[in-house]
Scaffold this active site. Sequence first.
Site, PDB file in Angstrom:
ATOM      1  CG  ASP A   1      -0.135   0.128   2.531  1.00  0.00           C
ATOM      2  OD1 ASP A   1       0.870  -0.581   2.677  1.00  0.00           O
ATOM      3  OD2 ASP A   1      -0.516   0.943   3.394  1.00  0.00           O
TER       4      ASP A   1
ATOM      5  CG  HIS B   1      -1.098  -7.247  -1.916  1.00  0.00           C
ATOM      6  ND1 HIS B   1      -2.373  -7.372  -2.423  1.00  0.00           N
ATOM      7  CD2 HIS B   1      -1.138  -6.173  -1.089  1.00  0.00           C
ATOM      8  CE1 HIS B   1      -3.146  -6.430  -1.918  1.00  0.00           C
ATOM      9  NE2 HIS B   1      -2.418  -5.676  -1.103  1.00  0.00           N
TER      10      HIS B   1
ATOM     11  CG  ASP C   1       3.757 -15.877  -7.391  1.00  0.00           C
ATOM     12  OD1 ASP C   1       3.557 -14.691  -7.012  1.00  0.00           O
ATOM     13  OD2 ASP C   1       4.503 -16.169  -8.340  1.00  0.00           O
TER      14      ASP C   1
ATOM     15  CD  GLU D   1       0.920  -5.756   2.020  1.00  0.00           C
ATOM     16  OE1 GLU D   1       0.198  -6.420   2.781  1.00  0.00           O
ATOM     17  OE2 GLU D   1       0.857  -4.519   1.919  1.00  0.00           O
TER      18      GLU D   1
END
Length: 579
Positions: free
Chosen positions: A185, A507, A552, A561
Amino acid sequence: MERAHRREILLKLVLSFLLVLLYGTLAVASGTPTASIKVDQVGYLSNAVKVAMVSAPARTFEVKRADDDRTVFQGKLSASAADADSGDTVQAADFSAFRQPGTYYLDVPGVGRSWTFSIGPDVFSRTFYLAMRAFYGQRCGIAVDLGPEFPGYKHAACHLKGSFHVSSGKDGPRDNVGGWHDAGDYGRYVVNSGISVGTLLWAWELFGSKLATIKLNIPETGNGSPDTLNEARWNLEWMLKMQDDDGGVWHKQTSDHFPGFIMPEDDNLVSLVIGTGSAPYKSTCATADLAAVGAIAARVYEPFDKKFAGVNLHAAREAWAWTERYPNVTFRNPPGISTGEYGDDRCGDERLWAAAELWRTTGDAAYNRYFLQSYAEYLPKLQSPSPESWAEVAPMGLWAYALANRSGSDARAVAEIRQRALAAAREIVDRTRRNPYRVSVVAKDYVWGSNGQVGNYGVQLLVTNALTSDPAFVETALDNLHYLLGRNTFSLSWVTQVGANPYRHPHHRPSGADNNPEPWPGLLSGGPNAGRQDPVLQALPANLPPAKVYSDDQASYASNEICINWQAMLVFLLAGVLK
Ligand SMILES: [Zn+2]
């Protein structure tokens, strides 16, 4: 005639059978590598222990040169061992005696061939470069471009506008441009920055002679400071901006919710400075983390930039004083905020670390006094299996005190810490040698970020080695690195674009949103997670052993992530084994 004919047919049959056998062997040897043979796809140091794992029944193995398929070493596989964590039956192929630098693969008759790997005195330098440079790719508030080496890997300046959230006790704009995107993020979090920057600065303090001349090709390269410190400074400067005038530090700066899988410059959500929601608004864990990291930075940057070192020391002292007034203000996401929390109910370990680092830097008796009043209750944290982590930095505090070597340090405390650290490291070594994959994690460690746990054990071993040198500690740290780079149940390198069979779908928003076929390079995956906190993992078979709970898949935020604290452990581990 008929008899001769029959003989001819028989001969033809035997010949074609032999040909099939031969062809089969050739196909197995030179064809697609098999995941049943697990090697460190980066490689092995020439003089180190060299072990690969085989998870299909076989008796012997050969090491072959990649250029010409010539056999350079032959050996017998070990007896098989059942690995409960993965469910695999594993045999070890030990080729430690072979030391010649080059590129090789393993050929296991009846099983196949492995991915290639190198042997050499300095096989990890490229991986270090990519892993450390990955922090540059995480930079916020500035345009990033990985350059001609990785054309197309770039983003424009992002998150340039910020403001105080109502929970911070203030209002109006507060841009605080800079720092690293924390993970997949675009949030920035002081607590997780604490252990990440602290670990990188420790890597400099322990292994700086190996890092001093490494160029990362970042905007500051050539400015007279080593690039590892240049890159760490980018996030440290943002951490300093999170400090309020009263010395306290706001916990995090994020949008109110996670954006979609878009490039950072396309994320127009307001970047909010977020506090605890009531006075004193700042959190003790974040403030103590800045005190610890600021104190380390004051030592580390002193030879390169005295002024910056002074700024850090001042910030660290102010932060410490704030934690004396507010010793345990904890953080929970305030209403309306759904980004990462990094909540931690106890900030005593962060304060212990801060006191130890401030003592180590300044020699001021007050910090020593606080440490000596507090450390005994944290000694049990120096045990195995319980490595340091973002929420548990007591080991950092205890090690820092033992590493300080200051006149005025309490000799008994130093001796106790050393003894505990040694006992823990020896237990990790013994356990790792018994583990069929030779990795230090135990079943309970396959949580969110288990690969970070692998790195944490590596850090624990290398720091203990700095306290009391023992080749077994370095050997076991290398075992953990081998696991991350391919010697695991999936035969997968968990660092993007590193090794011949790396994972490919982190991620990680820039990797998902850009047009490049491969993800951004050098990023460590979180790894298997028996906690299954995402729908991808929940859809996997129910009876999977913990080390197998991984996918994956970009959507598997709980197992795939990336994150700056896991990344920092990887960098530390690599720094420790550079030439
Ligand atoms: Zn940004």
